[in-house]
Design an enzyme around this catalytic site. Structure first.
Site, PDB file in Angstrom:
ATOM      1  N   LYS A  41      -2.695  -2.138  -2.957  1.00 53.69           N
ATOM      2  CA  LYS A  41      -3.890  -1.262  -2.278  1.00 53.69           C
ATOM      3  C   LYS A  41      -3.250   0.332  -2.700  1.00 53.69           C
ATOM      4  O   LYS A  41      -2.369   0.739  -2.273  1.00 53.69           O
ATOM      5  CB  LYS A  41      -3.859  -1.759  -0.710  1.00 53.69           C
ATOM      6  CG  LYS A  41      -4.694  -0.633  -0.075  1.00 53.69           C
ATOM      7  CD  LYS A  41      -5.324  -1.133   1.375  1.00 53.69           C
ATOM      8  CE  LYS A  41      -6.069  -0.125   2.099  1.00 53.69           C
ATOM      9  NZ  LYS A  41      -6.639  -0.689   3.350  1.00 53.69           N
ATOM     10  N   GLU A 101       1.068  -1.415  -0.057  1.00 53.52           N
ATOM     11  CA  GLU A 101      -0.119   0.019   0.013  1.00 53.52           C
ATOM     12  C   GLU A 101       0.910   1.281   0.026  1.00 53.52           C
ATOM     13  O   GLU A 101       1.335   1.906   1.168  1.00 53.52           O
ATOM     14  CB  GLU A 101      -0.946   0.050   1.109  1.00 53.52           C
ATOM     15  CG  GLU A 101      -1.732   1.444   1.170  1.00 53.52           C
ATOM     16  CD  GLU A 101      -2.665   1.552   2.539  1.00 53.52           C
ATOM     17  OE1 GLU A 101      -2.382   0.842   3.409  1.00 53.52           O
ATOM     18  OE2 GLU A 101      -3.510   2.472   2.354  1.00 53.52           O
TER      19      GLU A 101
HETATM   20  P1  13P Z   1      -9.125   4.358   4.777  1.00 53.92           P
HETATM   21  O1  13P Z   1     -10.156   3.445   3.842  1.00 53.92           O
HETATM   22  O2  13P Z   1      -9.885   4.990   5.934  1.00 53.92           O
HETATM   23  O3  13P Z   1      -8.194   5.232   4.033  1.00 53.92           O
HETATM   24  O4  13P Z   1      -8.315   3.250   5.449  1.00 53.92           O
HETATM   25  C1  13P Z   1      -7.604   2.269   4.668  1.00 53.92           C
HETATM   26  C2  13P Z   1      -6.472   1.768   5.207  1.00 53.92           C
HETATM   27  O5  13P Z   1      -6.582   0.679   5.718  1.00 53.92           O
HETATM   28  C3  13P Z   1      -5.381   2.770   5.144  1.00 53.92           C
HETATM   29  O6  13P Z   1      -4.140   1.978   5.226  1.00 53.92           O
END
Ligand code: 13P
Length: 340
Positions: free
Chosen positions: A219, A177
């Site tokens: 992600k 991510e």
């Molecule tokens: P949000 O969807 O609240 O941005 O959180 C997702 C997430 O896991 C960020 O690491």
């Protein structure tokens, strides 16, 4: 054996019409969320809240996995069943956040580097024993005056690749991510440029470290206007620019892409995902969700720390899970919100 395991997990994470519920807020972050409903962040309150998210009947129709935090994967339902066991029994895969947070990046004011590599191999072995099938590592890329720097993007990509390798070695699917934040006043065009550079650097680095892309989940943020930008791009533009940026920078062999919500409202996050899937039927990878706030917000409010509200809070959560499940297929309709 590990190859089959990785393949099966990655495929199941982005199964048609399903996505991920992120409930892996660190202790400081969940405190911020609880502050909005005036609930004290005690260990029992955190457990009780996660209990209602995890035990929500029928979530498994739309949710393939939930990302847990270190504290949560060691906790149990009020009946005493470990959360990870409960999820597995319901056909939902437990995941785990394994980074230890984004810290100030040395010599680079206002930029962050994510930590957590030291001792990670041993921690992953333990998480696997506790039931984790996939793991998340979040890098933070900030847009501002003369940032992000290449140094920040490179250093974060390098850490993501090292974590991904450790995961794959033991049969845990890495959810990589790199989050380009949407808090600044930048235009959608700037978000596109920064996301493009972040993703192209990330995949070059993953390849360089021999990460199996086919056993990896990305992600990512959507390509979107900064929250403080006076002109906000509309739903079609966000959907079009996001898909375009992904097609140009993400290898087709990737197992799947899930979006974070990043501060978008619950309904907008659903509408964006739906438009992307509705307008693009032939993408190389499934496009799904891994929302935290955009799934939880209505539920958190409905609960407000009162056990009498559990049922109504669970209904609010299931509604968002269903809307996003349908958005994965381009079948969501805004009318569903009024009906609910
Ligand atoms: P949000 O969807 O609240 O941005 O959180 C997702 C997430 O896991 C960020 O690491």
């Amino acid at each position: 054996m590990i190859v089959t395991e990785l393949e099966t997990t990655a495929e199941k994470m982005v199964a048609k019409g399903k996505g991920i519920l992120a409930i892996d807020e660190s202790t400081p972050t969940i405190k911020k969320r609880f502050d909005t409903i005036n609930v004290e962040s005690t260990e029992e309150n955190r457990r009780a809240y996660r209990d209602l998210l995890i035990t929500n009947p029928n979530s498994n129709e739309y949710i393939s996995g939930m990302i847990l935090y270190d504290e949560t994967i060691r906790q149990s339902t009020k009946e005493g069943v470990p959360f990870a066991k409960k999820l597995i029994a319901d056909g939902i895969m437990p995941g785990i956040k394994v980074d230890t947070g984004a810290k100030d990046f040395a010599l680079h004011p206002n930029e962050k580097i994510t930590e957590g590599l030291d001792g990670l191999r041993d921690r992953l072995i333990e998480y696997k024993e506790l039931g984790a099938k996939f793991a998340k590592w979040r890098a933070v890329i900030t847009i501002g005056d003369n940032i992000p720097s290449s140094a920040c993007i490179d250093a974060n990509a390098h850490a993501l690749a090292r974590y991904a390798g450790l995961c794959q070695e033991i049969g845990i699917v890495p959810m990589v991510e790199p989050e380009v934040l949407m808090d600044a006043d930048n235009t959608i065009e700037t978000c596109y440029e920064v996301t493009e550079k972040t993703l192209s650097t990330l995949f070059a680095t993953l390849k360089n470290q021999d990460i199996n892309i086919a056993h990896t989940i990305l992600k990512t943020n959507m390509v979107i206007s900064g929250k403080k930008c006076p002109t906000q791009a509309n739903i079609d533009e966000v959907a079009e620019k996001t898909v375009d940026c992904l097609l140009k920078n993400v290898p087709s062999e990737l197992a799947g892409i899930v979006f974070l919500s990043g501060g978008q409202s619950a309904e907008l996050a659903t509408a964006h995902l739906n438009t992307m899937n509705k307008n693009n039927k032939e993408l190389p990878w499934p496009l799904s969700f891994s929302y935290g706030r955009a799934l939880q917000e209505p539920c958190l409010k409905a609960w407000s720390g009162n056990s009498d509200n559990i049922e109504i809070a669970q209904k609010a959560l299931l509604h968002r899970e269903k809307c996003n499940g349908l958005a994965c297929k381009g079948e969501y309709d805004k009318k569903m919100e009024e009906a609910a």
